[in-house]
Design a protein around this motif. Structure first.
Motif, PDB file in Angstrom:
ATOM      1  N   GLU A 180       0.831  -1.268   0.101  1.00  0.00           N
ATOM      2  CA  GLU A 180      -0.013  -0.013   0.010  1.00  0.00           C
ATOM      3  C   GLU A 180       0.780   1.102  -0.022  1.00  0.00           C
ATOM      4  OE1 GLU A 180      -3.541   2.016   2.547  1.00  0.00           O
ATOM      5  OE2 GLU A 180      -2.718  -0.010   3.228  1.00  0.00           O
ATOM      6  N   LEU A 181       2.155   1.173   0.750  1.00  0.00           N
ATOM      7  CA  LEU A 181       2.986   2.504   0.768  1.00  0.00           C
ATOM      8  C   LEU A 181       3.520   2.470  -0.841  1.00  0.00           C
ATOM      9  CD1 LEU A 181       4.495   4.597   2.411  1.00  0.00           C
ATOM     10  CD2 LEU A 181       6.157   2.943   2.863  1.00  0.00           C
ATOM     11  N   THR A 182       3.845   1.610  -1.317  1.00  0.00           N
ATOM     12  CA  THR A 182       4.369   1.930  -2.580  1.00  0.00           C
ATOM     13  C   THR A 182       3.622   2.342  -3.931  1.00  0.00           C
ATOM     14  OG1 THR A 182       3.889  -0.516  -3.321  1.00  0.00           O
ATOM     15  CG2 THR A 182       6.041  -0.155  -2.540  1.00  0.00           C
ATOM     16  N   SER A 183       2.154   2.067  -3.476  1.00  0.00           N
ATOM     17  CA  SER A 183       1.100   2.489  -4.284  1.00  0.00           C
ATOM     18  C   SER A 183       0.806   4.003  -4.052  1.00  0.00           C
ATOM     19  CB  SER A 183      -0.252   1.786  -4.517  1.00  0.00           C
ATOM     20  OG  SER A 183      -0.816   1.551  -3.120  1.00  0.00           O
ATOM     21  N   LYS A 184       0.801   4.344  -2.505  1.00  0.00           N
ATOM     22  CA  LYS A 184       0.465   5.738  -2.078  1.00  0.00           C
ATOM     23  C   LYS A 184       1.254   5.950  -0.927  1.00  0.00           C
ATOM     24  CE  LYS A 184      -3.504   8.269  -0.554  1.00  0.00           C
ATOM     25  NZ  LYS A 184      -4.807   8.516  -0.017  1.00  0.00           N
ATOM     26  N   ILE A 185       2.092   7.208  -1.352  1.00  0.00           N
ATOM     27  CA  ILE A 185       2.886   7.327  -0.230  1.00  0.00           C
ATOM     28  C   ILE A 185       2.338   8.473   0.697  1.00  0.00           C
ATOM     29  CG2 ILE A 185       5.125   8.591   0.363  1.00  0.00           C
ATOM     30  CD1 ILE A 185       6.235   7.756  -2.100  1.00  0.00           C
ATOM     31  N   SER A 186       1.848   8.185   1.922  1.00  0.00           N
ATOM     32  CA  SER A 186       1.039   9.144   2.855  1.00  0.00           C
ATOM     33  C   SER A 186       2.014   9.047   3.995  1.00  0.00           C
ATOM     34  CB  SER A 186      -0.253   8.944   2.706  1.00  0.00           C
ATOM     35  OG  SER A 186      -0.418   7.686   3.374  1.00  0.00           O
ATOM     36  N   ASN A 189       0.468   5.971   5.836  1.00  0.00           N
ATOM     37  CA  ASN A 189       1.291   4.555   5.463  1.00  0.00           C
ATOM     38  C   ASN A 189       2.576   4.559   6.201  1.00  0.00           C
ATOM     39  OD1 ASN A 189      -1.108   3.823   4.281  1.00  0.00           O
ATOM     40  ND2 ASN A 189      -0.481   4.732   2.046  1.00  0.00           N
ATOM     41  N   ILE A 311      10.830   3.853  -2.461  1.00  0.00           N
ATOM     42  CA  ILE A 311      10.404   5.034  -2.044  1.00  0.00           C
ATOM     43  C   ILE A 311      11.246   6.209  -2.253  1.00  0.00           C
ATOM     44  CG2 ILE A 311       9.349   6.303   0.034  1.00  0.00           C
ATOM     45  CD1 ILE A 311       7.428   4.199  -1.367  1.00  0.00           C
ATOM     46  N   GLN A 314      11.388   7.296  -5.608  1.00  0.00           N
ATOM     47  CA  GLN A 314      10.093   8.273  -6.264  1.00  0.00           C
ATOM     48  C   GLN A 314      10.405   9.313  -5.425  1.00  0.00           C
ATOM     49  OE1 GLN A 314       6.545   6.010  -4.616  1.00  0.00           O
ATOM     50  NE2 GLN A 314       6.281   5.426  -6.939  1.00  0.00           N
ATOM     51  N   HIS A 318      10.483  12.867  -7.496  1.00  0.00           N
ATOM     52  CA  HIS A 318       9.557  14.310  -7.183  1.00  0.00           C
ATOM     53  C   HIS A 318      10.565  15.626  -7.136  1.00  0.00           C
ATOM     54  CE1 HIS A 318       6.173  11.430  -6.040  1.00  0.00           C
ATOM     55  NE2 HIS A 318       6.118  11.390  -7.248  1.00  0.00           N
TER      56      HIS A 318
END
Length: 392
Positions: A180-186, A189, A311, A314, A318
């Motif tokens: 889940e962290l790889t799909s959405k960094i928040s 998570n 991460i 990514q 960014h």
């Protein structure tokens, strides 16, 4: 199972459902199990335990739940001290003392000890009666799995299963969280993965300590020999205890006439080596199990490290995109500054004779200034692309 076993287990379960006692009183609780698996609850202080089993204060201190000691298996003259996570026990050749029997993790161990401690010993009397005239009866008795090893096996099986279960629970929670962290960094998570990584580190340290203790035992034959309480008890009660040979050797009627002193010593040495080999096989089985648990945690750690690397990549991407955007904005700001400079020069409230009658030049000044500023902006971007500062 021994007749008194169910009663002890029921008493332990009933006490577990009772209102919790004070910590000091709870730390005095012990459960005593004998060779037949019969259990009884004890509420005694450490001095009574020291008098009962002859344990040193420094060894008993290692079993104090209020103190933090690493996992350890100690072989003493008449007892074995087990400190394996929540399993804190004293094993002798005749009985097992287990601390904190009201703990929810200890209750299943008490029940398993009541079931498995009798072993084949409860049928030993019948076997001896049937083979009383057979010289191999004593040999069969020696080949029986010793009482202390049955207790040790239950403890090792319980701690290995406990740590493996905690590892499976951690894997069940960790892998979906990482995906889940790889799909959405928040922030949510990230905080969840941080907590899971902390739990994994603590669990890895616990598993590593148990594994290291088993490895140290396997590497030292003397330490393994110290765990043979039944053999030391038999040697002490032997009429020729000074020779160190087991009872079954001298029970043979043909020993004095057919075997020399050298052959007796060789046979005794071989028997002891077989005994150590028997314990070594037992320890190796659980060493492989705990090592497999450690490998699972190592695999999970590698997966977490790979996720962290992904991460970071990514985030770096960014960050690079933000730097490119900043470059575009800075270049545009520079061009607008040049355009504003031209406008400021021509917008000064000064009287010049050349400004009179030349109003048509205004549009050319605007056009030329815009073309020059655009050329400057394109030149900066083209230079940045040639140098690889921005993407193509």
């Amino acid at each position: 199972m021994a007749p008194g076993g169910d009663g002890a287990a029921a008493a332990v379960a009933a006490d577990a459902l009772a209102p919790p006692k004070k910590k000091a009183a709870f730390s005095r609780s012990w459960v005593l199990l004998d060779r037949e698996g019969r259990g009884s609850l004890l509420d005694v202080d450490k001095y009574e335990i020291m008098r009962r089993v002859g344990i040193h204060a420094r060894d008993l201190r290692m079993l104090d739940p209020m103190l933090s000691y690493p996992s350890k298996i100690l072989g003493r003259e008449k007892l074995i001290v087990l400190n394996l996570e929540h399993i804190k026990a004293i094993v002798t050749a005749e009985e097992v003392l287990l601390r904190d029997p009201l703990d929810e993790n200890v209750i299943p161990i008490v029940e398993e000890l009541e079931r498995r401690l009798p072993g084949i010993g409860q049928f030993q009397g019948e076997e001896d009666d049937q083979q009383e005239a057979n010289n191999d009866a004593d040999v069969g008795e020696q080949n029986e799995f010793p009482f202390e090893f049955r207790a040790l096996e239950v403890a090792l099986e319980a701690i290995c299963s406990f740590l493996d279960a905690r590892t499976r629970e951690l894997e069940t929670d960790a892998y979906p969280a990482l995906d889940e962290l790889t799909s959405k960094i928040s922030s949510r998570n990230l905080d969840r993965v941080r907590k899971l990584k902390s739990s994994m580190t603590r669990l890895t340290n616990r598993v590593q300590k148990v594994r290291d203790e088993l490895e140290e035992l396997l590497d030292d034959d003397d330490d393994m020999a110290d765990l043979y309480l039944s053999r030391k008890l038999a040697a002490a009660s032997s009429p020729v205890s000074g020779s160190g040979a087991p009872d079954w050797f001298f029970a043979s009627p043909t020993t004095g006439s057919k075997l020399s002193r050298t052959s007796r010593a060789s046979a005794a040495t071989a028997h002891e080596e077989n005994d150590v080999e028997e314990l070594e096989m037992l320890l190796e089985a659980y060493f492989m199990q705990i090592d497999g648990t450690l490998n699972k945690l190592s695999t999970l750690r590698e997966y977490i490290d790979d996720t962290e690397d992904y991460i970071n990549i990514q985030l770096d991407n960014h960050r690079n995109q933000l730097i490119q955007l900043e470059l575009f904005l800075s270049s545009g700001t520079l061009c607008l500054s040049v355009y504003s400079l031209v406008a400021a020069i021509f917008g000064m409230n000064l009287q010049y004779t050349w400004r009179e009658g030349h109003g048509y030049i205004f549009k050319w000044v605007v056009i030329v200034a815009g073309v020059v500023c655009g050329s400057i902006f394109l030149s900066i971007i083209s230079y940045a692309r040639r140098k690889g500062l921005v993407g193509s």
